[in-house]
Design an enzyme around this catalytic site. Structure first.
Site, PDB file in Angstrom:
ATOM      1  N   GLU A   1      10.622 -62.772 -13.227  1.00 22.13           N
ATOM      2  CA  GLU A   1       9.981 -63.921 -12.917  1.00 22.13           C
ATOM      3  C   GLU A   1       9.552 -64.695 -14.190  1.00 22.13           C
ATOM      4  OE1 GLU A   1       7.179 -63.062  -9.743  1.00 22.13           O
ATOM      5  OE2 GLU A   1       8.697 -61.970  -8.726  1.00 22.13           O
TER       6      GLU A   1
ATOM      7  N   ASP B   1       1.665 -62.384  -4.096  1.00 17.54           N
ATOM      8  CA  ASP B   1       1.235 -63.699  -4.426  1.00 17.54           C
ATOM      9  C   ASP B   1       0.281 -64.564  -3.730  1.00 17.54           C
ATOM     10  OD1 ASP B   1       3.955 -63.877  -6.012  1.00 17.54           O
ATOM     11  OD2 ASP B   1       5.079 -64.908  -4.658  1.00 17.54           O
TER      12      ASP B   1
END
Length: 145
Positions: free
Chosen positions: A34, A102
């Site tokens: 990521e 998240d």
């Protein structure tokens, strides 16, 4: 700040094609981990990318921005007369939807959260989200020529 010239109602973010391409290219540079960073916007609606190192213990499954780089990027934004418009990160092998982690990390209530997915071979997908009260609402992304 004229962020309103980048945002239309109901929540649509207008993004110039060269900027969208640059953002997607950042994700492709590290397809197995990521990537993350910030997006600044100035009074003329010019967008600037601020890549930040991912220091997460498992960067393939999560992101954690390097705090010193994050502070330095926010300082550079101020020096350029910009405000924080968005926070971006990628998902190497999952859809561009916010994970539970998240959602827990949504620390900037005014920022748009851009997620770039490399899940489908040869096809990149990007979606945006924004916190609205205690919920997350999708922001439509419109790439302009």
């Amino acid at each position: 700040m004229r962020v309103d010239s980048l945002l239309l109602l109901p929540m649509t973010l207008l993004m110039p094609r060269p900027f969208a391409t640059k953002l997607l290219f950042e994700a492709l540079k590290s397809p197995d981990e990521e990537i993350c960073g910030l997006v600044g916007a100035d009074d003329d609606s010019v967008l600037r990318l601020y890549p930040i190192s991912n220091i997460a213990a498992d960067p393939r499954r999560q992101f954690e921005m390097d705090p010193q780089q994050q502070i330095a990027s926010l300082r550079r934004m101020r020096e350029h007369g910009e405000d924080l418009l968005a926070i971006y990160h990628s998902h190497p092998d999952t859809p561009p939807e916010p994970s539970a982690r998240d959602l827990e990390a949504l620390g900037y209530p005014d920022a748009i959260y851009l997620i770039i997915s490399l899940n489908i071979k040869g096809v990149l997908e990007m979606r945006g989200f924004k916190r609205v009260e205690n919920n997350v609402q999708e922001v439509s992304l419109k790439v302009m020529a």
